[in-house]
Design an enzyme around this catalytic site. Sequence first.
Site, PDB file in Angstrom:
ATOM      1  N   HIS A  60       0.548   2.241   1.532  1.00 44.37           N
ATOM      2  CA  HIS A  60       0.687   2.320  -0.075  1.00 44.37           C
ATOM      3  C   HIS A  60       1.855   1.410  -0.426  1.00 44.37           C
ATOM      4  O   HIS A  60       3.222   1.733  -0.090  1.00 44.37           O
ATOM      5  CB  HIS A  60       0.992   3.614  -0.864  1.00 44.37           C
ATOM      6  CG  HIS A  60      -0.021   4.548  -0.415  1.00 44.37           C
ATOM      7  ND1 HIS A  60      -0.860   4.994  -1.487  1.00 44.37           N
ATOM      8  CD2 HIS A  60      -0.328   5.450   0.616  1.00 44.37           C
ATOM      9  CE1 HIS A  60      -1.855   5.861  -0.816  1.00 44.37           C
ATOM     10  NE2 HIS A  60      -1.334   6.398   0.423  1.00 44.37           N
ATOM     11  N   PHE A  61       1.768   0.050  -0.641  1.00 49.46           N
ATOM     12  CA  PHE A  61       2.666  -0.626  -0.679  1.00 49.46           C
ATOM     13  C   PHE A  61       3.136  -0.861  -2.558  1.00 49.46           C
ATOM     14  O   PHE A  61       4.089  -1.812  -2.592  1.00 49.46           O
ATOM     15  CB  PHE A  61       2.286  -2.095  -0.190  1.00 49.46           C
ATOM     16  CG  PHE A  61       2.467  -2.291   1.138  1.00 49.46           C
ATOM     17  CD1 PHE A  61       3.118  -1.238   1.956  1.00 49.46           C
ATOM     18  CD2 PHE A  61       1.996  -3.469   1.938  1.00 49.46           C
ATOM     19  CE1 PHE A  61       3.007  -1.274   3.567  1.00 49.46           C
ATOM     20  CE2 PHE A  61       2.220  -3.343   3.133  1.00 49.46           C
ATOM     21  CZ  PHE A  61       2.606  -2.243   4.100  1.00 49.46           C
ATOM     22  N   ARG A  62       2.713  -0.229  -3.277  1.00 46.87           N
ATOM     23  CA  ARG A  62       3.163   0.220  -4.404  1.00 46.87           C
ATOM     24  C   ARG A  62       3.242  -1.184  -5.425  1.00 46.87           C
ATOM     25  O   ARG A  62       3.776  -0.812  -6.700  1.00 46.87           O
ATOM     26  CB  ARG A  62       4.463   0.631  -4.553  1.00 46.87           C
ATOM     27  CG  ARG A  62       4.728   1.732  -3.593  1.00 46.87           C
ATOM     28  CD  ARG A  62       4.164   3.071  -4.030  1.00 46.87           C
ATOM     29  NE  ARG A  62       4.581   4.284  -3.169  1.00 46.87           N
ATOM     30  CZ  ARG A  62       3.712   5.389  -3.044  1.00 46.87           C
ATOM     31  NH1 ARG A  62       2.589   5.347  -3.715  1.00 46.87           N
ATOM     32  NH2 ARG A  62       4.331   6.467  -2.757  1.00 46.87           N
ATOM     33  N   ASN A  92      -3.874   3.205  -5.547  1.00 50.47           N
ATOM     34  CA  ASN A  92      -3.428   3.814  -6.472  1.00 50.47           C
ATOM     35  C   ASN A  92      -1.890   3.217  -7.062  1.00 50.47           C
ATOM     36  O   ASN A  92      -0.611   3.856  -6.698  1.00 50.47           O
ATOM     37  CB  ASN A  92      -2.880   5.533  -6.005  1.00 50.47           C
ATOM     38  CG  ASN A  92      -2.416   5.560  -4.804  1.00 50.47           C
ATOM     39  OD1 ASN A  92      -2.091   4.647  -3.676  1.00 50.47           O
ATOM     40  ND2 ASN A  92      -1.596   6.712  -4.504  1.00 50.47           N
ATOM     41  N   HIS A 177      -9.806  11.093   0.636  1.00 51.42           N
ATOM     42  CA  HIS A 177      -8.450  11.721   0.580  1.00 51.42           C
ATOM     43  C   HIS A 177      -8.981  13.425   0.414  1.00 51.42           C
ATOM     44  O   HIS A 177      -9.460  13.782  -0.828  1.00 51.42           O
ATOM     45  CB  HIS A 177      -7.484  11.390  -0.471  1.00 51.42           C
ATOM     46  CG  HIS A 177      -6.047  12.290  -0.497  1.00 51.42           C
ATOM     47  ND1 HIS A 177      -4.984  12.017  -0.554  1.00 51.42           N
ATOM     48  CD2 HIS A 177      -6.180  13.800  -0.621  1.00 51.42           C
ATOM     49  CE1 HIS A 177      -4.067  12.859  -0.426  1.00 51.42           C
ATOM     50  NE2 HIS A 177      -5.008  14.154  -0.526  1.00 51.42           N
ATOM     51  N   HIS A 230      -5.923  11.018   7.106  1.00 55.18           N
ATOM     52  CA  HIS A 230      -4.804  11.966   7.312  1.00 55.18           C
ATOM     53  C   HIS A 230      -5.112  13.519   7.550  1.00 55.18           C
ATOM     54  O   HIS A 230      -4.868  14.482   6.732  1.00 55.18           O
ATOM     55  CB  HIS A 230      -3.708  11.957   6.135  1.00 55.18           C
ATOM     56  CG  HIS A 230      -4.142  11.535   4.615  1.00 55.18           C
ATOM     57  ND1 HIS A 230      -5.109  12.547   4.021  1.00 55.18           N
ATOM     58  CD2 HIS A 230      -3.746  10.920   3.718  1.00 55.18           C
ATOM     59  CE1 HIS A 230      -5.162  12.192   2.880  1.00 55.18           C
ATOM     60  NE2 HIS A 230      -4.334  11.182   2.706  1.00 55.18           N
ATOM     61  N   ASP A 301      -0.215   6.361   6.840  1.00 50.60           N
ATOM     62  CA  ASP A 301       0.112   6.493   5.190  1.00 50.60           C
ATOM     63  C   ASP A 301       1.481   6.500   4.612  1.00 50.60           C
ATOM     64  O   ASP A 301       2.193   7.210   4.086  1.00 50.60           O
ATOM     65  CB  ASP A 301      -0.364   8.296   5.297  1.00 50.60           C
ATOM     66  CG  ASP A 301      -0.466   8.695   3.732  1.00 50.60           C
ATOM     67  OD1 ASP A 301      -0.576   7.894   2.893  1.00 50.60           O
ATOM     68  OD2 ASP A 301      -0.401   9.841   3.526  1.00 50.60           O
ATOM     69  N   HIS A 305       9.048   6.484  -1.610  1.00 48.00           N
ATOM     70  CA  HIS A 305       9.631   6.722  -2.825  1.00 48.00           C
ATOM     71  C   HIS A 305      11.166   6.594  -2.611  1.00 48.00           C
ATOM     72  O   HIS A 305      11.985   6.574  -1.545  1.00 48.00           O
ATOM     73  CB  HIS A 305       9.537   8.384  -3.261  1.00 48.00           C
ATOM     74  CG  HIS A 305       8.227   8.222  -3.677  1.00 48.00           C
ATOM     75  ND1 HIS A 305       7.346   7.914  -4.517  1.00 48.00           N
ATOM     76  CD2 HIS A 305       7.188   9.280  -2.709  1.00 48.00           C
ATOM     77  CE1 HIS A 305       5.837   8.350  -4.391  1.00 48.00           C
ATOM     78  NE2 HIS A 305       6.101   9.110  -3.255  1.00 48.00           N
TER      79      HIS A 305
END
Length: 440
Positions: A60-62, A92, A177, A230, A301, A305
């Site tokens: 997840h590289f946001r 996401n 997921h 995961h 995964d 944050h």
Amino acid sequence: MAIDLKLTGGTVHLPSGPVATDVGISGGRIVAIGDVGDAGRTIDCTGLDVLPGVIDTQVHFREPGMVHKEDLESGSRAAVMGGVTAVFEMPNTKPNTDSAEAIEDKLTRARHRMWCDHAFYVGATTHNAASLAELEKLPGTAGVKIFMGASTGDLLVSDDAVLAQVLASGHRRVAIHAEDEPRMQARQGERVPGDASSHPVWRDDESAILATRRILALARAARRRIHVLHVTTPAELELLGQNKDIATCEVTPQHLTLAGEEAYPRLGTLAQMNPPIRSGAHRDGLWHWLRQGVPDVIGSDHAPHTLEEKAKPYPDSPSGMPGVQTLLPLLLDHVANGRLTMPRLIDLTSAGAQRIFGIVGKGRIAVGYDADFSIVDLKARWTVDDSWMQSRSNWSPFTGMTLTGQPVGTIVRGSVAMWDGELGEAATGEPVRFESVLYG
């Protein structure tokens, strides 16, 4: 044929096994193994092991929308610093990656900024279910991702009728997921304010196994291949082992390394992720089924944050931790300590991803394949430090851990992305190619 780059003196891990040999590269591909001859540039790999390029199939590289904690450049920089040559990035973001326009936007953002090769998942929603068959065909798309349980972001498909519609739309393997949203909603009272160790009590084993049973039944009815991400419980791996004709699965280095009894007292909310870090017995059970051959890939995964966000009291703290840069180092340490063999590491981090996702030109060291290499020093003993981390979040749950085995070089299609802790001259990542996209 003119050789652009030669790797010499190393132990090269070919499909047949490790061999002391040279590798010749031209035009970004492997063109010779053995007697290579002269080259425009030679890299001495004496004392090092040359592995097929590591492919991390869940990050997840946001970007877009949450770039204060990661973006495509910083996340891919962390990837190559840790020996990763390609990543599959999750949908996401803000806005969600759930349309052709959103995929094209990410590909545009990645061009000349991402250090490793890349593909982007398209997120399934109640609104785009009917169009997923077309969206999964887009170049640069890793496939479809379903969130059965709410996680970071607002992608959620928890209703069986919509799940069935999603599975009926398209042909490529769908990533899942698997946590049961209705059960987790009903169990919110199990969360203890200020106590992150209650996270696996709330999101319990039954939340995971119930969702996995549901998606297996729906996938079988739709005759659709799935990939469960995961996995955290031995019971799920046992079940998935009975359904290999339709389901593949992933485990993470975090769940193979951390145990809740130690992690939550030491790390607090820094150990909080979805699905949760569970007990030492769970961790040992994952290793049992890994030795039985059930997991197909290992993904990090990577879900960063900031420390400020993670400092919020549980359960207001966000779930997720950085992981792409430590994926290969942790696995090398498990090899050094006899928990994992090198052939199994290679299968889980490169060959397995190529096999189950139909990646073109990656996953092994062979003539004609992309010149992707993760070059490692198996004897190096070192300590993870925050100053080494490249993610914008700038922390790791493994900070202070002493490991044996270290990435020394990352080569992506013949371009040196990292060598001896220093980045290459330019970010040269390109979209990953898939058989199902190229050939239908």
